[in-house]
Scaffold this motif. Structure first.
Motif, PDB file in Angstrom:
ATOM      1  N   UNK A  76       0.824  -1.213   0.000  1.00 33.80           N
ATOM      2  CA  UNK A  76       0.000   0.000   0.000  1.00 33.80           C
ATOM      3  C   UNK A  76       0.858   1.263   0.000  1.00 33.80           C
ATOM      4  N   UNK A  86      -0.237   5.261   0.589  1.00 36.93           N
ATOM      5  CA  UNK A  86      -1.407   6.083   0.886  1.00 36.93           C
ATOM      6  C   UNK A  86      -1.137   7.566   0.628  1.00 36.93           C
ATOM      7  N   UNK A 146      -1.841   9.934   2.687  1.00 38.20           N
ATOM      8  CA  UNK A 146      -1.298  10.554   3.905  1.00 38.20           C
ATOM      9  C   UNK A 146      -0.105   9.776   4.445  1.00 38.20           C
ATOM     10  N   UNK A 166       0.811   7.436   6.011  1.00 45.63           N
ATOM     11  CA  UNK A 166       0.546   6.419   7.036  1.00 45.63           C
ATOM     12  C   UNK A 166       1.800   5.710   7.515  1.00 45.63           C
ATOM     13  N   UNK A 167       2.757   6.511   7.946  1.00 44.70           N
ATOM     14  CA  UNK A 167       3.942   5.923   8.581  1.00 44.70           C
ATOM     15  C   UNK A 167       3.724   5.970  10.095  1.00 44.70           C
ATOM     16  N   UNK A 168       4.405   5.086  10.820  1.00 44.90           N
ATOM     17  CA  UNK A 168       4.328   5.163  12.286  1.00 44.90           C
ATOM     18  C   UNK A 168       5.212   6.326  12.728  1.00 44.90           C
ATOM     19  N   UNK A 200       6.533   7.432  15.483  1.00 52.47           N
ATOM     20  CA  UNK A 200       7.630   7.327  16.441  1.00 52.47           C
ATOM     21  C   UNK A 200       8.703   6.329  16.020  1.00 52.47           C
ATOM     22  N   UNK A 223      12.601   1.151  10.523  1.00 50.94           N
ATOM     23  CA  UNK A 223      11.635   0.319  11.255  1.00 50.94           C
ATOM     24  C   UNK A 223      10.281   0.294  10.531  1.00 50.94           C
ATOM     25  N   UNK A 272       8.253  -3.202   9.008  1.00 47.48           N
ATOM     26  CA  UNK A 272       6.972  -3.683   9.569  1.00 47.48           C
ATOM     27  C   UNK A 272       6.339  -4.881   8.851  1.00 47.48           C
ATOM     28  N   UNK A 273       6.165  -4.810   7.508  1.00 45.12           N
ATOM     29  CA  UNK A 273       5.520  -5.967   6.857  1.00 45.12           C
ATOM     30  C   UNK A 273       6.292  -7.259   7.091  1.00 45.12           C
ATOM     31  N   UNK A 300       8.358   0.678   1.924  1.00 45.28           N
ATOM     32  CA  UNK A 300       7.616  -0.261   2.756  1.00 45.28           C
ATOM     33  C   UNK A 300       6.708  -1.143   1.895  1.00 45.28           C
TER      34      UNK A 300
END
Lengths: 410, 230
Positions: free
Chosen positions: B88, B90, B92, B94-96, B98, B103, B107-108, B155
């Motif tokens: 995906x 996006x 916006x 949509x990263x974490x 912090x 990192x 994630x995936x 990502x």
């Protein structure tokens, strides 16, 4: 493998979350800390109390029976009834000694508190015991120096005394007490023995006493109207009950009671105190468990509350994680681990505080309060129970979020 | 065939009213295609994207993705498909917030159980591919919008998914940065990736090879792009 890597990730997330919201985490943890400290401190206190009590009553001995006018435990009504019982006399003790087959030693005892003097030194509040030669065995008073009262001493009402360690140390700090005369209640008694140190029982110093022949006691303290306590020693704890039955029978015979009359005397023993104590601490345990449970419940609710806030705040994060392939179980695990981490920190601090508190109590009061090893397991139990119980609802809520709505959440 | 959508419908129940969002979509997408989905708001574009991205399941119809019927999978099965088949990107980002860029890209791989060392290596490679080798340890708020979107693309790539699904990827970027991002998509397409782009900007859609236009829950037009803008 998948789960292992995800537990690692969850731990990181949990620590990160705690760090990001320091004040909030501290307050939440505090709830658990207070709960755990309360529970463990109370448990330590009760254990200390038990130990202390057992030590105290061990002075009474498990092979001694006490024939007395009153039972050790009674209520007010009973007291007013038993008050009319006839006094127990020294003669009764003599007869018991003659007739009993199970008694090894029978000692009538009378008791008062007096100030004792030797030259210019004086000591207040000394327990003065009037008894016989058998008292050495029934009360386990062993002379360290000199000797104990003999039967002849008692029979001839000789003004002699055996003194406790404390009396010897206070009145004769740098002289040998043996052979000297001490002044008690206006009369002089020659010291013939010094007893071994005995310690204290229920705050009473057992070494601050003097023992004189019972006849001397009666004439010195005008004690003819007092009821005598008879201490009876048996050979072994196993025959204590048989001895109790025997003594009851003998006392009834001495008193001339008919079969439909009730006992008008009491036979007391150490186990009575133990039972009363157990009843008393049973209530204490219940209160402790209640208080502890309530404070842990409050702490747990705190965790649940904070986790619910956390789930809401991190709705978008949960959406991202789900979009990237996190399963329900992964998200659930993430929040449960966060809950467990908060609990683990709280419980660890709580145990540390409780240990500190117990040591403080042990060093400032006579209670030997101590936190034992099993408390660590208890703590572990708390962590898992509270962490899971209060974490499961918020974690489930997070896990069931719809990824599309979660991603859209602002 | 990579994607086969057969008579896909989606109806939302809002209170007691049934609102149809998709009314029978039939679309096939081949491997290494570069498809744009266009349409005004309310056309069903987002709904279609959610279904293609396995975030949602259709009310009726069959969706075959890489020969798997994903139309009636459970939540957890869909999570696994998303992890394996979809990358995906996006609007916006949509990263974490912090977590470092590295990192975020990892994630995936965390969710498919890749061992830590391998995970790190793959994530580093993906970041190098989008030109962010020197920004790996920065957090999203230390990166520009364009750089953030590159992290998101890295990502999306890191798992070698079947489809890269980009939802208005340039919507939050200025036009120059937007062009840079579109160039990355073109590179990815050239190296064999399948890309599905959702946009309402004509000039962005023209980067693709094929535009599917939706209106009122049906495919209005589905045509190849004749000339590509330079």
């Amino acid at each position: 493998m998948r789960v292992v890597s995800y537990i690692g990730e969850s731990l990181k997330i949990a620590v990160e979350a705690l760090r990001s919201y320091k004040m909030r985490s501290v307050l939440t943890t505090l709830g658990i800390v207070i709960g755990v400290t309360t529970v463990i401190a109370i448990v330590a206190l009760i254990q200390g109390l038990n130990k202390s009590f057992t030590n105290q009553i061990s002075a009474i001995g498990t092979t001694t029976l006490f024939v007395q006018k009153f039972p050790w435990m009674m209520n007010e009504t009973q007291f007013f009834t038993y008050r009319n019982r006839p006094n127990i006399r020294v003669r009764d003790a003599e007869q018991l000694k003659e007739m009993s087959k199970l008694a090894v030693a029978v000692a009538p005892t009378l008791y008062t508190e007096q100030t004792t003097k030797y030259k210019e030194r004086s000591l207040e509040g000394v327990a003065v015991v009037g008894s016989t030669a058998d008292y050495m065995e029934t009360s386990n008073v062993v002379p360290e120096f000199g000797r104990f009262l003999s039967e002849t001493d008692v029979e001839h009402r000789r003004p002699l005394c055996v003194i406790g360690r404390e009396v010897a140390d206070k009145l004769f700090p740098d002289a040998d007490p043996l052979g000297n005369r001490i002044l008690v209640g206006g009369r002089r008694y020659k010291v013939i023995g010094v007893a071994e140190k005995k310690g204290s029982m229920f705050g009473q110093n057992l070494d601050q006493m003097i023992i004189i022949p019972v006849g001397v006691f009666q004439s010195a303290f005008g004690a003819r109207w007092r009821s005598v306590d008879i201490e009876v020693k048996v050979a072994a704890p196993e025959i204590l009950e048989d001895a109790e039955i025997e003594l009851t029978g003998l006392m009834r015979r001495i008193r001339g009671l008919t079969s439909n009359e009730e006992d008008n005397f009491a036979i007391n023993k150490q186990s009575q105190l133990m039972e009363t104590y157990k009843n008393l601490t049973g209530t204490l345990w219940a209160v402790a468990i209640g208080v502890g449970a309530i404070s842990l419940l409050v702490g747990g609710i705190g965790i649940m509350n904070i986790l619910l806030v956390s789930v809401t705040e991190r709705t978008r994060e949960i959406g991202i994680r789900k979009a990237l392939g996190a399963r329900r179980s992964d998200i659930m695990l993430q929040f449960l681990i966060e809950s467990l981490v908060i609990c683990a920190i709280g419980v660890t601090i709580g145990i540390a505080l409780a240990i500190g508190l117990a040591e403080l109590i042990a060093s400032t009061t006579p209670l030997p309060a101590s936190v034992t090893a099993w408390v660590v397991f208890l703590g572990l139990g708390f962590v898992v129970t509270i962490g899971l119980f209060f974490g499961i609802y918020p974690a489930r809520k997070a896990a069931r979020l719809n990824p599309i709505e979660a991603l859209r959440y602002e | 065939m990579l994607i086969e959508l057969n008579d896909i419908t989606k109806t939302y129940e809002i209170g007691t009213v049934l609102v149809p969002a998709l009314k029978g979509i039939n679309v096939n997408v081949n491997k290494n295609e570069y498809v744009a989905i266009m349409g005004p708001s309310g056309s069903g574009k987002s709904t279609l994207m959610n279904i293609v991205g396995c975030l949602d399941t259709p009310s009726e119809g069959v969706y075959m993705l890489n020969n798997n019927n994903v139309s009636d999978m459970s939540d957890d099965e869909l999570a696994e498909i998303r992890n394996r088949e979809i990358g995906f990107v996006f609007q916006t980002f949509n990263l974490l917030p912090r977590a470092s860029a590295l990192h975020n890209v990892e994630l995936p791989l965390i969710y498919n159980g890749t061992p830590a060392a391998k995970r790190r290596k793959q994530a580093e490679e993906a970041l190098e591919r989008v030109g962010l080798a020197d920004r790996m340890h920065h957090k999203p708020n230390e990166l520009s919008g364009g750089q953030r979107q590159r992290v998101a693309i890295a990502r999306a790539l890191v798992n070698n998914p079947s489809i890269i699904l980009a939802d208005e990827p340039t919507g939050n970027l200025d036009s120059r940065t937007g062009e840079e991002i579109m160039e990355i998509f073109e590179d990815l397409h050239d190296s064999g990736n399948t890309i599905i782009l959702v946009t309402h900007e004509e000039y962005i859609a023209e980067h693709s090879d094929r535009i599917i236009r939706l209106r009122d829950g049906i495919v209005e037009r589905d045509e190849a792009v004749m000339e590509r803008s330079a």
